[in-house]
Each structure stands twice: as C-alpha cells, then as structure tokens.
Design a protein around this motif. Structure first.
Motif: not given
Length: 429
Positions: A99-121
């Motif tokens: 989050a620090q690297i990308m200039g966003v808040d820590t809780d604005e980052i989510s992890f998922g099994p893949s980007t395809t799955q993240n988009v689907y959700v």
C-alpha cells in the motif's frame, strides 16, 4: 516521451535523490539477476526467457519468505501463540508495504487467488449496485479477464458500451470517450494490453472519466511487472494486477479506493463487511502467499538501496520503477526495429519502445504456436496463441486460431538475451 507516470527523454534516467539530482543512472543488471534463483538454476542455463507476460520468475526475497512461512508459520494466523502471531504479522506487513508503494491506504488492498477471480467477485458487487438501464464502458483492447465479467452484466440489464481500438494500430483514442462516458457509471480498460503493448495514459483517461462522474477500473496485469504504479497519482478507483507476473507468488492484488469500495455491496461473510480489505474476498486468503508478497516490497527496497535511491517507500518505488523502465526501453528498441523491418511480420502496437511495454506480439504467415516451438529449439522460451486476447486480436484482423507469436520480457532481461532472440528469429522466420 511521456508514458504512465513518468517522462523519459532518452534511455538514461534522471530522478531526485535526497533533495539532490542524481545524474544519469542505469540499472545494475548483474545485481538484479543475482536476486533471481532462476538465473543460477542449471536446467535453465543457455535459455533466454521471453514469456514473462505469462508469469515472471519469482525473486529470491519472495521465495525465501514463502519457504519460511511453510516451515515456521504454517498455522492459522492471528492466534496468541508465537508462530500464529508472526504469521499474521507477516500477512499484515505485505498489505501495509505494498500500500505504501502504491500510495494508498493499507485496507484498500485486497488479495485473491487471481486477478480473474478478483474481477469476477467485483463484477458481482457491481451487479447488485447497478440498476437495469445503467451503463458501463469496456474496451476491446482488454485481456478477457478484465472484460468478460463486466460484459456479462448485460444479462442483468446493464447497458455495455464498447470503447473500440483502432484496427490498424491497436490504439485507444481518448477522444472516442466523449460519446461513451455520458451517464456511464464505470469505465474499464487496461493500463496496457497483453498483445498491443501500448501504455495507455491512465491519469488522463481517469481524469476525463471522473469529470463525467464515472468510476474507473484499470487492469494493470500487463503493466505492473514493468514497475509497480502509484495508484494515488493515477487516480484510478480500482487497480488490479497479478503478483505472479510481478516476481511474486500466485496471487491477484486489487486496490479498491475507499470512496467506491464502501458503496459496493459486501461480497464476504456478513461479519467482515466492516473491513474494506475483506469485503471483496469471499473465501479465506492464502496465508503463505499473502505473507510472501512482502518479498516484492523487499525486492524493490533492495534495488533502491543498491542504486542509492532514498526517501519514502513511495519515492523509492518510483525511482525503481523509472530504473526498470529505462532499462526495458533500451533493450526493447533493437527488437522492435528488427521485426518492423521484416515484410513477413506484422508488429502489433507501437514501433517505439518509449510508448510500450516490452510485450511484443507478432502476426506471422503461420501459427504463432508453431513459431514458438521452433524458437524453443533455439534456446528461446516464448509463447504462441491468442493469450485470452481474442477480442483485440479479432478487432485487429488477426485470426485467433492462428494466434500470434508473443515475445515478452521485463527488466531482468539483458541486451545479450535480446540479441540471442533476434538471432533465433532470423533463423526461424
């Protein structure tokens, strides 16, 4: 020439360091390659890796963290006993440092099994948030992972408008949005395409969308491997990329900015609704791979330290981003010049390295897959096919069944390996 977050006037690089200006600096490629176990692996010696767009080599820092987690922390995290406590801390560290690297808040980052799955959700969340008759805009330059789930919202009565690429160049014209954005709730497009390679001006596109009251979702899968972006500067409401293409473990990483994320319906367990980083993660996270993702931040910090880049995590990451891109531009242009001079080859996307990622798709007279097989006999690891880019290939007049030959690299690729590739292409083509 400007692209993404930075402007480069030539293939060297100038950036600020401790309030002073470092002169022209180049990436220490020997130091970089020493961070990747693959380059000392005997079974890979003599082969040059040019299918990085399908997945990069993992850096040592990630491998070490993943190994340690499986050896010492492979328990349910966040319990009071030591192994569990440390495991949870390592997972939190990954989120916080990225989050620090990308200039966003820590809780604005989510992890998922893949980007395809993240988009689907995420698309499911939008399906419940949007009303029948609402409009979204998608491009036909996209990899299907970012396009397919959004397009299926048409089944819910959502109007899906298409931002069409130029069939000759693959370029997305920002002015074409003038007739597409009015009334649209969401714009989805790639930071760069996995076959066209052109780097879209995310900041300008996002500003235009926001001026129309439209939220923006950016697929960064094909860009992030070339330097993690500063999402705050880009202005995107959603930014997604794949860690396994960015020297990391097999995880999809998704930034959802708070102003949008808290409006969208919760997709997780009801008791997780109050945690932004859990709202779009229906299943439990992969503890080890989330923790190992902190190795990506370790790697960026090690590169920064070695090259004398200091400052905040955000500043250090920007300096490393610029070093990576400068090296890629210098290595890429000879390849572009070579293929552009071949009458039997159609180069998709820009012919100048400054405007594109080093992901080079070539339409040949024959099958892209067959060409890749021939290159493998010459020590070149490359790919052939449609790469889930059926829509952009079709729009550019390329038969997806024939596919393209794709040659993709990142900053750890040397000029000598590019020369090896060109020599092999000369033999195969």
């Amino acid at each position: 020439m400007c692209f993404g977050l930075v402007c480069l006037e030539d293939r060297a690089l100038t950036f600020a360091h401790s309030s002073q200006t470092i002169g022209r600096m180049k990436l220490d490629i020997d130091f970089v390659r020493a961070q990747f176990p693959a380059f000392s692996e005997p079974s890979l010696q003599g082969q040059a890796f040019f299918e990085n767009a399908g997945g990069s080599y993992p850096c040592r820092q990630v491998v070490d963290r993943l190994t340690r987690f499986y050896r010492e922390r492979k328990v349910q995290p966040y319990a009071p006993f030591e192994a569990s406590r440390l495991g949870g801390e390592e997972m939190d560290e990954a989120r916080e440092r990225l989050a620090q690297i990308m200039g966003v808040d820590t809780d604005e980052i989510s992890f998922g099994p893949s980007t395809t799955q993240n988009v689907y959700v995420l698309a499911h969340a939008f399906a419940d948030w949007l009303s029948a008759g609402d409009a979204i805009v998608v491009s036909n330059q996209d990899h299907e992972a970012n396009a397919g789930a959004w397009r299926r919202l048409a089944e819910r009565g959502v109007e899906v408008r298409e931002w069409q690429l130029d069939p000759e160049t693959g370029h997305l014209n920002i002015d074409d949005l003038n007739n597409l954005l009015p009334g649209a709730k969401l714009l989805c497009f790639p930071h760069c395409s996995n076959v066209v390679g052109e780097i879209n001006d995310v900041a300008a596109i996002t500003a235009k969308a926001h001026a129309s009251g439209t939220y923006v979702c950016v697929d960064g899968v094909s860009y992030a491997p070339h330097g993690l972006p500063n999402v705050k500067q880009l202005g995107a409401d959603i930014y997604m990329f794949s860690a396994y293409k960015t020297y990391g473990p097999h995880q999809g990483i998704m930034v959802v900015r708070r102003a949008l994320g808290e409006q969208l319906p919760n997709q997780a367990h009801h008791f997780n609704a109050g945690a932004l980083y859990k709202r779009f993660t229906p299943a439990g996270p992969d503890h080890a791979q989330v923790a190992a993702s902190a190795g990506m931040a370790d790697y960026i910090d090690d590169i920064a330290r070695h090259h004398g880049v200091t400052g905040s995590p955000e500043t250090r990451a920007q300096g490393v981003h610029d070093l990576m891109r400068a090296h890629e531009i210098e290595a890429l242009q000879p390849l572009l010049d070579y293929v552009a001079a071949k009458n039997s080859v159609r180069l998709l996307g820009p012919h100048q390295a400054e405007n594109r990622a080093p992901t080079v798709a070539l339409e040949l007279a024959g099958s892209g897959e067959e060409a890749a097989k021939a290159l493998a006999q010459n020590g070149i690891m490359a790919g052939g096919g449609d790469f889930y880019a059926v829509r952009p290939l079709t729009a550019m007049g390329v038969d997806p069944k024939k596919g393209v030959l794709r040659l993709s690299f990142v900053h750890y690729t040397t000029a000598q390996e590019v020369d090896q590739l060109i020599a092999a292409l000369d033999h195969v083509l």
